[in-house]
Design a protein around this motif. Structure first.
Motif, PDB file in Angstrom:
ATOM      1  N   VAL A  38      30.254  49.260  59.698  1.00  0.00           N
ATOM      2  CA  VAL A  38      29.821  48.060  58.960  1.00  0.00           C
ATOM      3  C   VAL A  38      30.349  46.777  59.585  1.00  0.00           C
ATOM      4  O   VAL A  38      29.960  45.675  59.167  1.00  0.00           O
ATOM      5  N   GLY A  39      31.248  46.885  60.574  1.00  0.00           N
ATOM      6  CA  GLY A  39      31.766  45.705  61.248  1.00  0.00           C
ATOM      7  C   GLY A  39      32.884  45.026  60.472  1.00  0.00           C
ATOM      8  O   GLY A  39      33.228  45.427  59.352  1.00  0.00           O
ATOM      9  N   ASP A  40      33.452  43.983  61.051  1.00  0.00           N
ATOM     10  CA  ASP A  40      34.574  43.286  60.419  1.00  0.00           C
ATOM     11  C   ASP A  40      34.162  42.584  59.131  1.00  0.00           C
ATOM     12  O   ASP A  40      34.956  42.481  58.197  1.00  0.00           O
ATOM     13  N   GLU A  41      32.914  42.108  59.064  1.00  0.00           N
ATOM     14  CA  GLU A  41      32.477  41.449  57.829  1.00  0.00           C
ATOM     15  C   GLU A  41      32.351  42.461  56.688  1.00  0.00           C
ATOM     16  O   GLU A  41      32.780  42.207  55.552  1.00  0.00           O
ATOM     17  N   GLY A  42      31.751  43.624  56.976  1.00  0.00           N
ATOM     18  CA  GLY A  42      31.655  44.667  55.959  1.00  0.00           C
ATOM     19  C   GLY A  42      33.027  45.176  55.553  1.00  0.00           C
ATOM     20  O   GLY A  42      33.282  45.457  54.370  1.00  0.00           O
ATOM     21  N   PHE A  43      33.922  45.276  56.532  1.00  0.00           N
ATOM     22  CA  PHE A  43      35.301  45.700  56.255  1.00  0.00           C
ATOM     23  C   PHE A  43      35.990  44.671  55.373  1.00  0.00           C
ATOM     24  O   PHE A  43      36.757  45.023  54.470  1.00  0.00           O
ATOM     25  N   TYR A  44      35.698  43.388  55.614  1.00  0.00           N
ATOM     26  CA  TYR A  44      36.254  42.306  54.796  1.00  0.00           C
ATOM     27  C   TYR A  44      35.838  42.468  53.333  1.00  0.00           C
ATOM     28  O   TYR A  44      36.659  42.309  52.410  1.00  0.00           O
ATOM     29  N   VAL A  45      34.561  42.790  53.085  1.00  0.00           N
ATOM     30  CA  VAL A  45      34.064  42.935  51.715  1.00  0.00           C
ATOM     31  C   VAL A  45      34.844  44.015  50.978  1.00  0.00           C
ATOM     32  O   VAL A  45      35.305  43.817  49.838  1.00  0.00           O
ATOM     33  N   TYR A  46      35.010  45.144  51.622  1.00  0.00           N
ATOM     34  CA  TYR A  46      35.738  46.252  50.983  1.00  0.00           C
ATOM     35  C   TYR A  46      37.205  45.874  50.748  1.00  0.00           C
ATOM     36  O   TYR A  46      37.744  46.072  49.654  1.00  0.00           O
ATOM     37  N   GLN A  47      37.848  45.336  51.781  1.00  0.00           N
ATOM     38  CA  GLN A  47      39.272  45.021  51.684  1.00  0.00           C
ATOM     39  C   GLN A  47      39.550  43.848  50.745  1.00  0.00           C
ATOM     40  O   GLN A  47      40.646  43.756  50.175  1.00  0.00           O
ATOM     41  N   GLN A  48      38.577  42.961  50.570  1.00  0.00           N
ATOM     42  CA  GLN A  48      38.767  41.820  49.673  1.00  0.00           C
ATOM     43  C   GLN A  48      38.919  42.290  48.229  1.00  0.00           C
ATOM     44  O   GLN A  48      39.681  41.715  47.456  1.00  0.00           O
ATOM     45  N   VAL A  49      38.212  43.352  47.862  1.00  0.00           N
ATOM     46  CA  VAL A  49      38.272  43.883  46.494  1.00  0.00           C
ATOM     47  C   VAL A  49      39.277  45.032  46.386  1.00  0.00           C
ATOM     48  O   VAL A  49      39.713  45.387  45.289  1.00  0.00           O
ATOM     49  N   TYR A  50      39.682  45.588  47.517  1.00  0.00           N
ATOM     50  CA  TYR A  50      40.593  46.734  47.528  1.00  0.00           C
ATOM     51  C   TYR A  50      41.858  46.530  46.687  1.00  0.00           C
ATOM     52  O   TYR A  50      42.319  47.486  46.038  1.00  0.00           O
ATOM     53  N   PRO A  51      42.470  45.325  46.645  1.00  0.00           N
ATOM     54  CA  PRO A  51      43.683  45.167  45.831  1.00  0.00           C
ATOM     55  C   PRO A  51      43.497  45.529  44.365  1.00  0.00           C
ATOM     56  O   PRO A  51      44.447  45.985  43.719  1.00  0.00           O
ATOM     57  N   ILE A  52      42.288  45.343  43.820  1.00  0.00           N
ATOM     58  CA  ILE A  52      42.047  45.714  42.420  1.00  0.00           C
ATOM     59  C   ILE A  52      42.165  47.227  42.266  1.00  0.00           C
ATOM     60  O   ILE A  52      42.850  47.735  41.358  1.00  0.00           O
ATOM     61  N   TYR A  53      41.499  47.955  43.165  1.00  0.00           N
ATOM     62  CA  TYR A  53      41.661  49.419  43.169  1.00  0.00           C
ATOM     63  C   TYR A  53      43.108  49.788  43.479  1.00  0.00           C
ATOM     64  O   TYR A  53      43.678  50.700  42.870  1.00  0.00           O
ATOM     65  N   GLY A  54      43.714  49.072  44.440  1.00  0.00           N
ATOM     66  CA  GLY A  54      45.096  49.370  44.838  1.00  0.00           C
ATOM     67  C   GLY A  54      46.071  49.253  43.697  1.00  0.00           C
ATOM     68  O   GLY A  54      47.004  50.061  43.561  1.00  0.00           O
ATOM     69  N   VAL A 125      32.500  47.447  39.838  1.00  0.00           N
ATOM     70  CA  VAL A 125      32.613  48.887  40.126  1.00  0.00           C
ATOM     71  C   VAL A 125      34.085  49.292  40.218  1.00  0.00           C
ATOM     72  O   VAL A 125      34.498  50.322  39.674  1.00  0.00           O
ATOM     73  N   ALA A 126      34.886  48.470  40.889  1.00  0.00           N
ATOM     74  CA  ALA A 126      36.314  48.782  41.055  1.00  0.00           C
ATOM     75  C   ALA A 126      37.036  48.827  39.711  1.00  0.00           C
ATOM     76  O   ALA A 126      38.010  49.572  39.548  1.00  0.00           O
ATOM     77  N   SER A 127      36.577  48.050  38.734  1.00  0.00           N
ATOM     78  CA  SER A 127      37.275  47.968  37.447  1.00  0.00           C
ATOM     79  C   SER A 127      37.302  49.296  36.695  1.00  0.00           C
ATOM     80  O   SER A 127      38.225  49.564  35.909  1.00  0.00           O
ATOM     81  N   PHE A 128      36.315  50.165  36.913  1.00  0.00           N
ATOM     82  CA  PHE A 128      36.244  51.427  36.168  1.00  0.00           C
ATOM     83  C   PHE A 128      37.397  52.374  36.498  1.00  0.00           C
ATOM     84  O   PHE A 128      37.700  53.285  35.722  1.00  0.00           O
ATOM     85  N   THR A 129      38.056  52.153  37.627  1.00  0.00           N
ATOM     86  CA  THR A 129      39.196  52.997  37.996  1.00  0.00           C
ATOM     87  C   THR A 129      40.312  52.902  36.954  1.00  0.00           C
ATOM     88  O   THR A 129      41.039  53.872  36.720  1.00  0.00           O
ATOM     89  N   PHE A 130      40.428  51.748  36.296  1.00  0.00           N
ATOM     90  CA  PHE A 130      41.497  51.560  35.306  1.00  0.00           C
ATOM     91  C   PHE A 130      41.342  52.490  34.107  1.00  0.00           C
ATOM     92  O   PHE A 130      42.326  52.803  33.428  1.00  0.00           O
ATOM     93  N   LEU A 131      40.123  52.946  33.817  1.00  0.00           N
ATOM     94  CA  LEU A 131      39.910  53.815  32.663  1.00  0.00           C
ATOM     95  C   LEU A 131      40.564  55.182  32.830  1.00  0.00           C
ATOM     96  O   LEU A 131      40.773  55.902  31.846  1.00  0.00           O
ATOM     97  N   LEU A 132      40.888  55.546  34.074  1.00  0.00           N
ATOM     98  CA  LEU A 132      41.515  56.851  34.326  1.00  0.00           C
ATOM     99  C   LEU A 132      43.042  56.781  34.337  1.00  0.00           C
ATOM    100  O   LEU A 132      43.707  57.805  34.494  1.00  0.00           O
ATOM    101  N   LEU A 133      43.604  55.579  34.192  1.00  0.00           N
ATOM    102  CA  LEU A 133      45.052  55.418  34.282  1.00  0.00           C
ATOM    103  C   LEU A 133      45.845  56.264  33.284  1.00  0.00           C
ATOM    104  O   LEU A 133      46.861  56.860  33.661  1.00  0.00           O
TER     105      LEU A 133
END
Length: 533
Positions: A38-54, A125-133
């Protein structure tokens, strides 16, 4: 602490270390094809939201499980343990629902603050991970408090396998079905929820196998917590463990809000800023791999240190705390220095180019700082020094918040790396300053600090000589395969040199070496007998 008990605890650390290593390895591996496709821009999109999942995965895997394991270790009867677990489950449920609702319904606002409104579907989409906490945190905490590390380890590995599988499928779909980078990011984030569901099923299996159905049927009932003291401890202690376990994730969250804005304010085009952020985020999986052992040691030592405090065995507590710091400082220091030398080879072999070498070299030193911070935090928490821990975290986050915008504006992503190191240095300085002088003397005892410095300098020097010689003989890094082979050889050589030098200089006593998994084999390879000095 008895030798056999300490040995059992270290074997528990080995189980978690192995599982964490596999999970982090998977986490690092999937980023390579994801970025390559996906390239650096696509990687940026994933990593920009990753902290919420993290943040969610930190709470579910290390933050609250460590706190709950401490609670379980404090209980003297099965009835008290059951009551604490029921109350904790209710608290976790209400918190999880609140976090999910906040992030889901305010996703547009969060995306706008990040400087890219198109990120809002990915955030939802990332927010739904919190329901499994609730279930993930509670079951892992229960098992770790009883020093049963296998359920946590198995659930962690399976969770990551499924998550990585979904992410790779999303990357392939991007190329095959012409998805946008934002659609691909949302698709990839769904893997976190799917993997979490699988982890839940595995933990339920182990719960039935070990405890029967009694615990499960009680935990399914959601109620209003009645214990005010537990509620306070839940937010103070559990929150602090989560903050420190996910300190780098919180730093990354600050980067998500400030880095793009700072780069564009400095005159860089928005598209170029997104690519630069994607390059900067390459350092995250490398640091996560470096912190595997430190995180596992923290999960194993915290319940044991807490028991010693409850038993009022101060002498053994200080001895165990210093041992914990020695192991953590040595292992994480070697990992940080080794990664710094390997960065050019890892960067090219994994991500196809040399972009951001200096930025990534600076960033990986966060491994050593973060590992020692986790150790000091666990020691302070076991003694109930919560205000000190909170103050240190607050200072570090404030420094990171203030420094990121300024340093990024003038120095680009290299400045962002420096702001991370500066924030971590402040946290570590404050925690060490407030700790017991006798515990802080671990670096002076048997000249540990000096010996460790010699081990690290020798390892780095030999690695530099090796890479220089290899370049002269075989030529430059013309292919990614050659760079990857050089990286693997560098890891093996660095680990061997460090271990051999540590044995020769008596960095650890024979008894301390024997506490480590495979300690006997390490000593045998190093030419030492099993007799104590």
């Amino acid at each position: 602490m008895a030798f056999n008990q300490m040995k059992s605890m270290m074997n528990g650390a080995l189980v978690l270390t192995t599982a964490s290593f596999i999970a982090k390895l998977l986490s690092a591996i999937y980023r390579v094809p994801l970025q390559n496709i996906v390239g650096d821009e696509g990687f940026y999109v994933y990593q920009q939201v990753y902290p919420i999942y993290g943040i969610a995965i930190t709470i579910a895997l290390t933050g609250f499980p460590q706190f709950l394991s401490k609670l379980v270790a404090e209980q003297t009867t099965p009835k008290k343990k059951q009551y604490i677990l029921n109350e904790s489950y209710s608290l976790l449920c209400w918190c999880a629902l609140g976090l999910w609702a906040t992030i889901f319904f305010f996703a547009n606002g969060v995306a706008s603050l990040m400087g890219d409104v198109e990120l809002s579907p990915v955030i939802r989409v990332a927010s739904f991970t919190f329901l499994l906490l609730p279930v993930l945190s509670l079951y892992r905490g229960l098992f770790q408090g009883e020093l049963l590390m296998i359920p946590t380890a198995v659930s962690q590995v399976v969770e990551q396998l499924l998550r990585v599988g979904v992410i790779l499928f999303a990357a392939v779909s991007y190329a095959s079905f012409s998805l946008t980078v934002y659609q691909t990011g949302a698709f990839a984030m769904a893997g976190a929820f799917i993997g979490g569901l699988a982890a839940w099923l595995i933990l339920l299996y182990y719960d039935r196998k070990i405890h029967g159905v009694h615990l499960r049927t009680h935990l399914l009932l959601l109620s209003v917590p009645k214990e005010k003291q537990l509620v306070r401890r839940f937010f103070v202690e559990g929150g602090l463990v989560s903050v420190y376990s996910g300190l780098l994730i919180l730093f990354q969250l600050i980067d998500s809000f400030l880095l793009i804005n700072s780069l564009t304010n400095s005159g860089i085009a928005e598209q170029s800023a997104k690519v630069a952020k994607g390059v900067y985020d390459r350092g995250q999986p490398l640091v996560q791999l470096g912190l595997v052992v430190a995180t596992a040691l923290s999960a194993s030592f915290l319940p044991a240190l807490t028991k010693l405090i409850v038993q009022k065995n101060q002498a053994k507590f200080i001895h165990s705390a210093k041992l914990y710091l020695r192991f953590t400082t040595a292992i994480a220091g070697a990992a940080a220095c080794g990664l710094a030398v390997l960065i050019p080879y890892l960067n090219f072999s994994l991500f196809k180019d040399f972009s951001g070498n200096w930025t990534l070299t600076a960033f990986v030193f966060a491994v050593g700082l973060m590992a020692e911070i986790q150790a000091y935090q666990s020691i302070a928490q076991s003694q109930g020094a919560f205000f000190t821990i909170l103050k240190a975290a607050g200072i570090g986050l404030l420094v990171k918040l203030v420094a990121t915008g300024l340093l990024t504006f003038y120095l680009g992503t290299f400045g962002a790396s420096l702001s991370t190191l500066l924030g971590l240095v402040m946290v570590l300085f404050f925690l060490a300053k407030e700790e017991n002088k006798e515990i802080n003397d671990f670096k002076k005892e048997r000249q540990f600090g000096f010996k460790l410095l010699v081990c690290l300098l020798l390892m780095v020097s030999i690695l530099m000589i090796f890479f220089t010689g290899a370049t002269l003989i075989f030529g430059g890094l013309e292919t990614r395969t050659r760079a990857f082979v050089f990286s693997l050889l560098g890891v093996l050589l660095g680990a061997s040199v460090f271990t051999k030098t540590a044995i020769m200089l008596h960095l650890f006593t024979i008894r301390e070496w024997l506490l480590l998994p495979w300690g006997v084999k390490i000593l045998r390879i190093g030419g030492k007998s099993n007799e104590d000095r």
